[in-house]
Design a protein around this motif. Structure first.
Motif, mmCIF file in Angstrom:
data_model
loop_
_atom_site.group_PDB
_atom_site.id
_atom_site.type_symbol
_atom_site.label_atom_id
_atom_site.label_comp_id
_atom_site.label_asym_id
_atom_site.label_seq_id
_atom_site.Cartn_x
_atom_site.Cartn_y
_atom_site.Cartn_z
ATOM 1 N N SER A 25 0.828 -1.207 0.000
ATOM 2 C CA SER A 25 0.000 0.000 0.000
ATOM 3 C C SER A 25 0.864 1.260 0.000
ATOM 4 O O SER A 25 0.579 2.223 -0.729
ATOM 5 N N VAL A 26 1.919 1.257 0.785
ATOM 6 C CA VAL A 26 2.840 2.402 0.824
ATOM 7 C C VAL A 26 3.497 2.590 -0.540
ATOM 8 O O VAL A 26 3.574 3.714 -1.056
ATOM 9 N N LYS A 28 2.350 1.650 -3.458
ATOM 10 C CA LYS A 28 1.345 2.088 -4.431
ATOM 11 C C LYS A 28 0.980 3.562 -4.236
ATOM 12 O O LYS A 28 0.638 4.247 -5.204
ATOM 13 N N LYS A 29 1.083 4.046 -3.015
ATOM 14 C CA LYS A 29 0.762 5.449 -2.735
ATOM 15 C C LYS A 29 1.930 6.369 -3.106
ATOM 16 O O LYS A 29 1.737 7.396 -3.762
ATOM 17 N N GLU A 30 3.139 6.003 -2.693
ATOM 18 C CA GLU A 30 4.301 6.877 -2.873
ATOM 19 C C GLU A 30 4.847 6.882 -4.299
ATOM 20 O O GLU A 30 5.287 7.924 -4.784
#
Length: 105
Positions: A25-26, A28-30
């Protein structure tokens, strides 16, 4: 072309699926945000700034199992610090490859 994978993340998590999902998730966000920052820096010819972003991105390459991509990022970062953008096309291909992979997760 070398393909991203989750082997390092799986090894790091020792089977903890929640940890794996959080790390993914990190990423995919960053990742998309850093790509946009990188593109703006290159387009504005702010090569020192671009080198700093490449420095951040190269660690994500490593986490995703891209040994050749990591080395490319190291070389590109050094080139950018010397006002040399010659590896931009090749680097962008790796970025696209990772983006496509993360979008499929």
């Amino acid at each position: 072309m070398e393909q991203p994978n989750l082997k390092y993340i799986q090894k790091l998590s020792s089977g903890d699926a929640a940890f794996e999902l959080k790390l993914i998730s990190v990423l995919k966000k960053e990742f998309p945000l850093e790509i946009e920052q990188f593109k703006r820096s290159i387009e504005s010819d702010k090569l020192e700034e671009a080198a700093e972003i490449v420095h951040k991105l190269k660690h994500k390459f490593s986490i995703l199992g891209l040994d050749k991509g990591y080395q490319l990022a190291v070389d590109y970062e050094n080139n950018l610090k010397n006002n040399n953008k010659s590896l931009t096309l090749e680097f962008n291909k790796v970025l696209m490859n990772i983006s496509n992979y993360l979008n499929e997760l």
